[in-house]
Design an enzyme around this catalytic site. Structure first.
Site, PDB file in Angstrom:
ATOM      1  CG  ASN A 196      -2.462   8.586  -1.248  1.00 45.68           C
ATOM      2  OD1 ASN A 196      -1.626   8.799  -2.126  1.00 45.68           O
ATOM      3  ND2 ASN A 196      -2.139   8.551   0.034  1.00 45.68           N
ATOM      4  CE1 TYR A 232       2.600  -1.639   1.504  1.00 47.27           C
ATOM      5  CE2 TYR A 232       2.954   0.561   0.592  1.00 47.27           C
ATOM      6  CZ  TYR A 232       2.200  -0.598   0.673  1.00 47.27           C
ATOM      7  OH  TYR A 232       1.064  -0.731  -0.084  1.00 47.27           O
ATOM      8  CD  GLN A 291      -6.798  -6.084  -4.647  1.00 51.42           C
ATOM      9  OE1 GLN A 291      -6.509  -4.926  -4.354  1.00 51.42           O
ATOM     10  NE2 GLN A 291      -6.682  -6.566  -5.874  1.00 51.42           N
ATOM     11  CB  SER A 302       0.855   1.102   7.311  1.00 52.89           C
ATOM     12  OG  SER A 302       1.503   1.941   8.230  1.00 52.89           O
TER      13      SER A 302
END
Length: 333
Positions: free
Chosen positions: A184, A155, A87, A92
């Site tokens: 999201n 990103y 993870q 962002s």
């Protein structure tokens, strides 16, 4: 809890990178509750000690403070580990636009370090956090795993490169990998502070402080908001999968419905007003559209349902009710 239905073998030792972060800490808690041995690797760049403080006294929990950009740290963390839930990343889109080099160092070089470490330590399976940002400028709706567009931010590029590297390690070295394209994600432990805070915890904190949330654009941009419990379920199912057809691929992790930002704020005001009626009177403001933002995002979850028996239990309303209650109880000053 969803994971109780999955009967994950408690004998496994599982490494969670970014384990002090939002998603990682929730995974650590679930795995420990299942009886697994859990190692948490985190450099606390974005993770919080508060998220895992309650776990430190558990004899099955080991905290390793280190950086995935250090290959020796990665190898040490992977020793005698059965599964890796990777993870750790710098999230962002705006952060990556402002500082693409650091995002690449962590998300690509750090990711490669973890793949090498997992391979060299004979880890059974490497399950990693991919991203819906990989769909880029693709206008297909809903998003289907095999159809992507061009990335719209540094990103997004890093997360797509992760998928490419994972595929190469599967085909070249025989390392089983599963990529989970998160849509999201929101819920408990998600940080509401800082310049790169996700929209839901940021709006929650502003509303609790009677401050006007600022929506980027006119509020019609929509997202497939996904509650943390659905994400935890998907990670557990990725560990438990026994069908070879279910590995060495990527999956959407979502609920399969989209909510626009105007609807989102209306729901947040409704649920938070239960605790403070004045929140219903807070006005909403609108600002410019954010660079690199995708207008709409909606996932097809048919692949995950078919191959991993994934069945998300939390829609946006059920998830927001739990999340707003947690924020009110834990963050209200």
């Amino acid at each position: 809890m969803t994971n109780k239905k999955l009967h994950l073998d408690p004998k496994y030792c599982i490494l969670v990178t970014g384990g002090a972060g939002f998603i990682g800490s929730n995974l650590c808690i679930t795995l420990l509750n299942n009886g697994n041995k859990v190692r948490c690797l985190d450099n606390f760049a974005t993770g919080k000690l508060d998220n895992i403080n309650a776990l430190l006294s558990n004899p099955n929990f080991t905290l390793i403070e280190g950086d995935i950009r250090d290959i020796e740290v990665c190898k040490s963390a992977c020793k005698e580990v059965d599964y890796v839930l990777h993870q750790a990343a710098l999230g962002s889109v705006p952060r990556s636009i402002k500082d693409p080099i650091t995002s690449n160092d962590v998300n690509v070089s750090g990711f490669l370090n973890m793949l090498v470490a997992a391979r060299d330590c004979s880890v059974k399976r490497f399950i990693y956090a991919a991203s819906s940002s990989t769909y880029g400028d693709s206008e297909n709706m809903p998003k289907i795993e095999d159809v992507i567009g061009k990335p719209l931010s540094p990103y997004a590029i890093t997360k797509y490169v992760n998928e490419l590297y994972a595929n190469i390690f599967s085909t070249t070295y025989g390392l089983e990998t599963i990529g989970l394209r998160y849509f999201n994600v929101f819920g408990r432990h998600q940080d509401p502070n800082g310049a790169y805070a996700a929209v839901i915890p940021k709006f929650v904190m502003q509303l609790m402080n009677h401050e006007s949330p600022i929506i980027n654009g006119d509020g019609t941009y929509s997202r497939d908001f996904t509650y943390i419990e659905n994400v935890v379920q998907m990670n557990i199912r990725a560990i438990a999968a026994t069908d070879k057809k279910a590995t060495n691929t990527v999956y959407n992790v979502a609920y399969g419905e989209r909510t626009d930002l105007n609807e989102l704020v209306a729901l947040l005001k409704e649920y938070l007003s239960v605790f403070d009626s004045k929140i219903s009177e807070v006005q909403i403001k609108y600002g410019p559209t954010r660079q690199g933002d995708v207008p709409h995002s909606l996932a097809s979850i048919e692949k995950a349902k078919t191959l991993l028996e994934y069945h998300p239990e939390y829609d946006i309303k059920k998830g927001l009710k739990e999340a707003t209650t947690w924020y009110w109880q834990n963050l209200k000053q």
